[in-house]
Design an enzyme around this catalytic site. Structure first.
Site, mmCIF file in Angstrom:
data_model
loop_
_atom_site.group_PDB
_atom_site.id
_atom_site.type_symbol
_atom_site.label_atom_id
_atom_site.label_comp_id
_atom_site.label_asym_id
_atom_site.label_seq_id
_atom_site.Cartn_x
_atom_site.Cartn_y
_atom_site.Cartn_z
ATOM 1 N N THR A 154 17.891 45.280 35.414
ATOM 2 C CA THR A 154 18.054 44.640 36.718
ATOM 3 C C THR A 154 16.979 43.591 36.942
ATOM 4 O OG1 THR A 154 18.147 44.985 39.120
ATOM 5 C CG2 THR A 154 16.697 46.445 37.911
ATOM 6 N N SER A 155 17.334 42.554 37.713
ATOM 7 C CA SER A 155 16.353 41.534 38.093
ATOM 8 C C SER A 155 16.005 41.684 39.572
ATOM 9 C CB SER A 155 16.938 40.131 37.895
ATOM 10 O OG SER A 155 17.680 40.058 36.725
ATOM 11 N N ASN A 156 16.558 42.703 40.217
ATOM 12 C CA ASN A 156 16.362 42.865 41.662
ATOM 13 C C ASN A 156 15.089 43.694 41.913
ATOM 14 O OD1 ASN A 156 16.514 44.193 44.256
ATOM 15 N ND2 ASN A 156 18.603 43.439 44.411
ATOM 16 N N GLY A 176 13.764 44.834 44.645
ATOM 17 C CA GLY A 176 13.934 45.971 45.567
ATOM 18 C C GLY A 176 14.429 47.194 44.811
ATOM 19 N N LYS A 177 15.402 46.966 43.913
ATOM 20 C CA LYS A 177 15.907 48.083 43.104
ATOM 21 C C LYS A 177 14.810 48.632 42.197
ATOM 22 C CE LYS A 177 20.704 46.513 42.398
ATOM 23 N NZ LYS A 177 21.650 46.131 41.352
ATOM 24 N N ASP A 222 24.555 49.082 39.738
ATOM 25 C CA ASP A 222 25.374 48.109 40.458
ATOM 26 C C ASP A 222 25.699 48.724 41.803
ATOM 27 O OD1 ASP A 222 26.607 45.398 40.075
ATOM 28 O OD2 ASP A 222 28.285 46.501 40.948
ATOM 29 N N ASP A 229 19.530 46.105 54.386
ATOM 30 C CA ASP A 229 18.908 47.220 55.123
ATOM 31 C C ASP A 229 18.595 46.921 56.598
ATOM 32 O OD1 ASP A 229 19.134 48.929 53.002
ATOM 33 O OD2 ASP A 229 17.085 48.641 52.287
ATOM 34 N N LYS A 265 14.654 56.419 53.638
ATOM 35 C CA LYS A 265 15.704 55.841 52.782
ATOM 36 C C LYS A 265 15.794 56.614 51.469
ATOM 37 C CE LYS A 265 17.580 51.717 50.642
ATOM 38 N NZ LYS A 265 17.418 50.327 50.202
#
Ligand code: ITT
Length: 202
Positions: free
Chosen positions: A7-9, A11-12, A70, A155, A175
């Site tokens: 992943t490049s995210n 937050g993830k 995903d 969010d 969360k």
């Protein structure tokens, strides 16, 4: 044992690192240049598998264990949109904020003050032992405004079931106790632990 994240995210990456403390978690961008992955499946599961396969092949490491996530948000009053298109809701090459404000505007256009909604996360794990996928969901509602700066993505407009504040306002530990990602990751952790066992690690 090392787990490579496809992943490049950011937050993830932050959330997955916090929830997979038994393993060394490394985003693939720390091992090679990031590359574009075309996510053209029509399900979260299909796109998670596409990302995990692409990184597994690129790593050329037989021992690698790759995890891809995903995910997205589905809004009832919008017939489930943006769903699998959550990362591109405001168009191509947009930021999380662009997508957030586009969804706020879409809700305003519907003239509603809230709508039922849910997040989905599909997680794919690929290693020489094979391909596996798991899912998690978080239910709640979205509002046509943003409140708070915590979390990421959608969010600030999402209120989980049983709460009055958005995930932008609630602490990260709330969360992580409730989220689609944490539910999927608790299953994914078991799958990785099983791979570890099969390989005879302690
Ligand atoms: P990778 O494909 O590199 O993993 P991405 O951001 O493109 O990163 P997705 O294709 O899975 O990831 O798109 C997920 C979208 O849904 C993206 O816009 C996120 O901001 C949003 N999203 C997913 N999980 C979320 C969460 O826990 N909180 C807020 N928004 C979330």
């Amino acid at each position: 044992m090392r787990l490579v994240l496809a992943t490049s995210n950011r937050g993830k990456v932050r959330e997955i690192k916090a929830m997979c403390r038994d393993f060394e978690v490394v985003p693939y961008s720390e091992l090679m240049d990031e590359f574009e992955i075309i996510e053209d499946a029509d399900t979260f599961k299909g796109n998670a598998l596409i990302k995990a396969r692409a990184v597994y092949v690129a790593l050329e490491d037989d021992e690698a264990i790759v995890l891809a996530d995903d995910s997205g948000i589905s809004v009832d009053v919008l017939d489930g949109a943006p769903g699998i298109y959550s990362a591109r809701y405001a168009g191509k090459d947009v930021t999380d904020k662009d997508n957030l404000y586009a969804l706020v505007e879409a809700l305003k256009a519907e003239g509603v003050h809230e709508s039922e909604a849910h997040y989905t996360a599909a997680i794919a794990i690929i290693s020489k032992e094979g391909e596996q996928t798991v899912h998690g969901w978080m239910y709640g509602k979205v509002i046509p405004m943003t409140r708070g700066e915590k979390g990421f993505g959608y969010d600030p407009m999402f209120i989980p079931e049983g709460f009055e504040q958005t995930l932008g306002e609630l602490d990260a530990d709330v969360k992580s106790a409730l989220s689609h990602r944490s539910k999927a990751l608790s299953l994914a952790n078991l799958l990785v632990a099983n791979i570890k066992k099969q390989r005879g690690h302690r």
